[in-house]
Design a protein around this motif. Structure first.
Motif, PDB file in Angstrom:
ATOM      1  N   PHE A 213       0.815  -1.209   0.000  1.00 48.74           N
ATOM      2  CA  PHE A 213       0.000   0.000   0.000  1.00 48.74           C
ATOM      3  C   PHE A 213       0.858   1.272   0.000  1.00 48.74           C
ATOM      4  N   TYR A 214       2.142   1.114  -0.332  1.00 48.37           N
ATOM      5  CA  TYR A 214       3.064   2.244  -0.497  1.00 48.37           C
ATOM      6  C   TYR A 214       3.199   3.076   0.779  1.00 48.37           C
ATOM      7  N   LEU A 215       3.180   2.404   1.927  1.00 50.92           N
ATOM      8  CA  LEU A 215       3.396   3.102   3.191  1.00 50.92           C
ATOM      9  C   LEU A 215       4.864   2.953   3.576  1.00 50.92           C
ATOM     10  N   ASN A 216       5.592   4.057   3.602  1.00 44.33           N
ATOM     11  CA  ASN A 216       7.011   4.033   3.936  1.00 44.33           C
ATOM     12  C   ASN A 216       7.215   4.226   5.431  1.00 44.33           C
ATOM     13  N   ASP A 217       8.225   3.552   5.960  1.00 47.50           N
ATOM     14  CA  ASP A 217       8.591   3.666   7.375  1.00 47.50           C
ATOM     15  C   ASP A 217       7.400   3.434   8.291  1.00 47.50           C
ATOM     16  N   SER A 218       6.709   2.332   8.092  1.00 53.78           N
ATOM     17  CA  SER A 218       5.543   2.012   8.911  1.00 53.78           C
ATOM     18  C   SER A 218       5.914   1.678  10.349  1.00 53.78           C
ATOM     19  N   PHE A 219       7.217   1.472  10.615  1.00 56.23           N
ATOM     20  CA  PHE A 219       7.670   1.160  11.973  1.00 56.23           C
ATOM     21  C   PHE A 219       8.280   2.375  12.679  1.00 56.23           C
ATOM     22  N   ASN A 220       8.200   3.553  12.046  1.00 51.40           N
ATOM     23  CA  ASN A 220       8.731   4.788  12.636  1.00 51.40           C
ATOM     24  C   ASN A 220      10.216   4.680  12.976  1.00 51.40           C
ATOM     25  N   ASN A 221      10.997   4.124  12.056  1.00 58.67           N
ATOM     26  CA  ASN A 221      12.431   3.979  12.284  1.00 58.67           C
ATOM     27  C   ASN A 221      13.132   5.318  12.446  1.00 58.67           C
ATOM     28  N   TYR A 222      12.648   6.334  11.743  1.00 57.93           N
ATOM     29  CA  TYR A 222      13.337   7.620  11.745  1.00 57.93           C
ATOM     30  C   TYR A 222      13.131   8.381  13.050  1.00 57.93           C
ATOM     31  N   LYS A 223      11.937   8.248  13.631  1.00 60.21           N
ATOM     32  CA  LYS A 223      11.593   9.056  14.798  1.00 60.21           C
ATOM     33  C   LYS A 223      11.861   8.347  16.118  1.00 60.21           C
ATOM     34  N   SER A 224      11.614   7.057  16.165  1.00 57.88           N
ATOM     35  CA  SER A 224      11.670   6.346  17.440  1.00 57.88           C
ATOM     36  C   SER A 224      13.096   5.981  17.827  1.00 57.88           C
ATOM     37  N   GLU A 225      13.347   6.003  19.130  1.00 60.41           N
ATOM     38  CA  GLU A 225      14.620   5.554  19.683  1.00 60.41           C
ATOM     39  C   GLU A 225      14.313   4.636  20.847  1.00 60.41           C
ATOM     40  N   GLY A 226      15.154   3.633  21.040  1.00 55.21           N
ATOM     41  CA  GLY A 226      14.911   2.651  22.079  1.00 55.21           C
ATOM     42  C   GLY A 226      14.332   1.374  21.492  1.00 55.21           C
ATOM     43  N   LEU A 227      13.969   0.460  22.359  1.00 51.15           N
ATOM     44  CA  LEU A 227      13.406  -0.812  21.940  1.00 51.15           C
ATOM     45  C   LEU A 227      12.011  -0.593  21.367  1.00 51.15           C
ATOM     46  N   HIS A 228      11.747  -1.168  20.190  1.00 53.75           N
ATOM     47  CA  HIS A 228      10.432  -1.009  19.573  1.00 53.75           C
ATOM     48  C   HIS A 228       9.362  -1.593  20.495  1.00 53.75           C
ATOM     49  N   TRP A 229       8.229  -0.914  20.597  1.00 56.38           N
ATOM     50  CA  TRP A 229       7.216  -1.277  21.591  1.00 56.38           C
ATOM     51  C   TRP A 229       6.682  -2.692  21.417  1.00 56.38           C
ATOM     52  N   ILE A 230       6.519  -3.155  20.185  1.00 54.13           N
ATOM     53  CA  ILE A 230       5.980  -4.499  19.991  1.00 54.13           C
ATOM     54  C   ILE A 230       7.023  -5.555  20.356  1.00 54.13           C
ATOM     55  N   ILE A 231       8.305  -5.230  20.168  1.00 53.21           N
ATOM     56  CA  ILE A 231       9.376  -6.137  20.583  1.00 53.21           C
ATOM     57  C   ILE A 231       9.401  -6.245  22.106  1.00 53.21           C
ATOM     58  N   ALA A 232       9.144  -5.130  22.783  1.00 52.46           N
ATOM     59  CA  ALA A 232       9.094  -5.150  24.250  1.00 52.46           C
ATOM     60  C   ALA A 232       8.000  -6.094  24.740  1.00 52.46           C
ATOM     61  N   ILE A 233       6.858  -6.104  24.049  1.00 49.20           N
ATOM     62  CA  ILE A 233       5.770  -7.019  24.411  1.00 49.20           C
ATOM     63  C   ILE A 233       6.223  -8.463  24.248  1.00 49.20           C
ATOM     64  N   MET A 234       6.909  -8.748  23.135  1.00 47.74           N
ATOM     65  CA  MET A 234       7.373 -10.109  22.881  1.00 47.74           C
ATOM     66  C   MET A 234       8.437 -10.522  23.889  1.00 47.74           C
ATOM     67  N   PHE A 235       9.304  -9.588  24.284  1.00 46.43           N
ATOM     68  CA  PHE A 235      10.299  -9.867  25.311  1.00 46.43           C
ATOM     69  C   PHE A 235       9.623 -10.282  26.614  1.00 46.43           C
ATOM     70  N   ASP A 236       8.616  -9.497  27.011  1.00 48.72           N
ATOM     71  CA  ASP A 236       7.914  -9.791  28.258  1.00 48.72           C
ATOM     72  C   ASP A 236       7.257 -11.165  28.205  1.00 48.72           C
ATOM     73  N   PHE A 237       6.653 -11.477  27.069  1.00 45.08           N
ATOM     74  CA  PHE A 237       6.012 -12.782  26.913  1.00 45.08           C
ATOM     75  C   PHE A 237       7.035 -13.900  27.098  1.00 45.08           C
ATOM     76  N   ALA A 238       8.169 -13.784  26.414  1.00 44.28           N
ATOM     77  CA  ALA A 238       9.197 -14.817  26.502  1.00 44.28           C
ATOM     78  C   ALA A 238       9.786 -14.896  27.903  1.00 44.28           C
ATOM     79  N   ARG A 239       9.976 -13.761  28.537  1.00 44.12           N
ATOM     80  CA  ARG A 239      10.600 -13.733  29.859  1.00 44.12           C
ATOM     81  C   ARG A 239       9.745 -14.441  30.898  1.00 44.12           C
ATOM     82  N   TYR A 240       8.423 -14.275  30.807  1.00 40.68           N
ATOM     83  CA  TYR A 240       7.541 -14.842  31.819  1.00 40.68           C
ATOM     84  C   TYR A 240       7.036 -16.242  31.476  1.00 40.68           C
ATOM     85  N   PHE A 241       6.922 -16.558  30.182  1.00 41.73           N
ATOM     86  CA  PHE A 241       6.331 -17.833  29.800  1.00 41.73           C
ATOM     87  C   PHE A 241       7.328 -18.823  29.197  1.00 41.73           C
ATOM     88  N   ARG A 242       8.459 -18.336  28.662  1.00 44.82           N
ATOM     89  CA  ARG A 242       9.463 -19.218  28.084  1.00 44.82           C
ATOM     90  C   ARG A 242      10.869 -18.827  28.536  1.00 44.82           C
TER      91      ARG A 242
END
Length: 248
Positions: A213-242
């Motif tokens: 759909f021609y959407l560029n930078d859908s993950f906000n690579n240019y603006k965001s700094e730090g761990l991506h929020w969805i990765i943080a969710i996956m980290f928490d899941f793995a930390r507590y359940f696996r």
């Protein structure tokens, strides 16, 4: 306007990720693919490559890792062949924070700096490829390197530990990339590179959808700094359940 259009795709990404995590967390899948997943730390961070790293692009040029953007065509190695892959997003990005890096130097003169639990492939004693954390690499281990535009295997001859400012964790479609012409995984803290790549399926699907759909930078690579929020969710899941699948 762009942010409003992008909202439905973010919702799709969250739904896909949560559904996929639930599906892949079944015992059957873990028995099939082995154990390994995400980071395990009281402070959630991915870290990865040092900020002075250069990434080999498909056109032969090198690009500083900090300036990578979604859609960049990057070289990597797959089944002993040099192939192209696309940059999807930055899993983690810290411009000014310091981190401890393992600097590996090969006989061919290649150098790569990775954080302690970042994965890098080596040639094992039986000739097969295996992924090890940077801190587990030993003198004499063979790394994949690009030398005169050809794939070679070169032994590690020196390992130093140093502190550098800035680190970046790019994710590609193939899950690997050439950093300073050394093949490396995109994943840190994972005990199993292939399972980590499997968990990234929702991101690859979302990336393809937004590119369609021609959407560029859908993950906000240019603006965001730090761990991506969805990765943080996956980290928490793995930390507590696996937790058994993670380096600690």
């Amino acid at each position: 306007m762009y942010s409003m259009i992008n909202i439905p795709y973010r919702i799709i990404l969250v739904v896909l990720t949560l559904f996929y995590i639930d599906y892949t967390s079944s015992k059957k899948l873990f028995d099939m693919y082995g154990k390994g997943a995400w980071a395990h730390s009281t402070e959630i961070k991915f870290q990865c490559f040092s900020g002075d790293s250069l990434i080999r692009l498909s056109n032969g040029e090198n690009k500083q890792i900090a300036y990578l953007k979604s859609g960049d065509e990057i070289l990597t190695i797959e089944q002993s062949k040099i192939v192209s892959t696309q940059m999807i997003m930055m899993l983690d990005k810290q411009i000014s924070k310091e981190a401890l890096f393992y600097k590996l130097r090969t006989e061919s003169g290649h150098e790569i700096s990775l954080t302690d639990f970042h994965l890098i492939p080596i040639i094992s004693s039986n000739g097969n490829q295996t992924y090890l954390a940077a801190k587990h690499i030993q003198i004499g281990d063979f790394l994949y390197v690009l030398f005169n535009d050809k794939l070679q295997y070169s032994p590690v001859i020196n390992i130093t530990i140093e502190i550098k400012k800035g680190y970046y964790a790019p994710l590609t479609m193939k899950g690997t990339l050439l950093v300073n012409d050394v093949l490396a995984s995109c994943f840190a803290y994972a005990k199993n590179h292939h399972l980590a790549q499997l968990y990234m399926f929702p991101f690859r699907l979302y990336y393809k959808l937004t590119r369609f759909f021609y959407l560029n930078d859908s993950f906000n690579n240019y603006k965001s700094e730090g761990l991506h929020w969805i990765i943080a969710i996956m980290f928490d899941f793995a930390r507590y359940f696996r937790p058994e699948t993670l380096f600690s």
